[in-house]
Design an enzyme around this catalytic site. Structure first.
Site, short mmCIF file in Angstrom:
data_model
loop_
_atom_site.label_atom_id
_atom_site.label_comp_id
_atom_site.label_asym_id
_atom_site.label_seq_id
_atom_site.Cartn_x
_atom_site.Cartn_y
_atom_site.Cartn_z
N CYS A 1 -2.95 4.86 2.57
CA CYS A 1 -4.06 3.94 2.33
C CYS A 1 -5.01 3.90 3.53
O CYS A 1 -4.60 3.86 4.68
CB CYS A 1 -3.55 2.53 2.07
SG CYS A 1 -4.90 1.40 1.63
N CYS B 1 -2.33 -3.07 -3.60
CA CYS B 1 -3.65 -2.91 -2.98
C CYS B 1 -4.64 -2.35 -4.00
O CYS B 1 -4.32 -1.44 -4.76
CB CYS B 1 -3.50 -1.95 -1.80
SG CYS B 1 -5.04 -1.38 -1.08
N CYS C 1 0.82 -1.22 0.00
CA CYS C 1 0.00 0.00 0.00
C CYS C 1 0.85 1.26 0.00
O CYS C 1 2.01 1.24 0.38
CB CYS C 1 -0.86 0.04 1.27
SG CYS C 1 -2.19 -1.14 1.30
N CYS D 1 -5.71 1.60 -2.67
CA CYS D 1 -4.86 2.80 -2.81
C CYS D 1 -4.01 2.75 -4.08
O CYS D 1 -3.30 3.71 -4.39
CB CYS D 1 -3.97 2.98 -1.59
SG CYS D 1 -2.78 1.66 -1.33
ZN LIG Z 1 -3.83 0.15 0.15
#
Ligand SMILES: [Zn+2]
Length: 180
Positions: free
Chosen positions: A36, A63, A32, A66
């Protein structure tokens, strides 16, 4: 290894760190951006990388939330990050330039996008946030008006009183008298 500063950035979803490093979570195998909004991992399970490529090479997947591999955030998400940043930093000096730098945009683009998404300018949002916090302090503390102004990022008392009056149509003292 992760520094305390990095860990704080993860816990606070701090967009000021985005693009400089990434964190991956050993248990989920996902990585991330620092900002995030996903629930922070246990610190013991988090590991930092300087670049997205390094996280991928180590077997982590980007992810979906994000999008750490660089796909541009939708405007709404970006402005949510900006508003969140304002909510956490309204007590310090917050120029449009500073805000744009912290949130990885240009002042012009930030101003325009914020207005498009929220219907008000970032400057107005900052003012409203400060005055809303001032209301809380006026009705729940004994701090002087000048002290409250300083605490919400409006250190100049006459500027604070004028802005309060502009937004609520009454002075801080009158507001306090009516709400305590
Ligand atoms: Zn994330």
């Amino acid at each position: 290894m992760m520094t305390d500063e990095q860990w704080q950035a993860i816990v606070n979803n701090d967009p000021a760190h985005d693009g400089r490093w990434f964190y991956a979570v050993k248990t989920t195998r996902i990585f991330c951006r620092p900002s995030c909004k996903s629930r922070p991992p246990l610190r013991i399970n988090a590991v930092c990388f300087a670049a997205a490529d390094e996280a991928i090479a180590a077997g982590f997947r980007p992810c979906k939330r994000c999008k750490p591999t660089g796909e541009r955030l939708p405007d709404e998400e970006w402005i949510a990050l900006v508003a969140d940043y304002i909510n956490r930093h309204f007590a310090s000096e917050l120029s449009l330039h500073h805000l744009a730098e912290a949130c990885h945009g240009t002042p012009f683009h930030l101003h325009r996008t914020f207005k498009k998404v929220r219907g008000i300018t970032p400057a107005t949002y900052i003012q409203q946030t400060r005055i809303a916090e001032a209301q809380v302090l006026l009705s729940s503390t004994e701090l002087s008006v000048a002290e409250i102004g300083a605490r919400v990022g409006l250190a100049n008392p006459s500027h604070f009183v004028a802005l309060f009056k502009k937004i609520y149509g009454t002075t801080p003292n009158r507001f306090r008298a009516q709400n305590t």
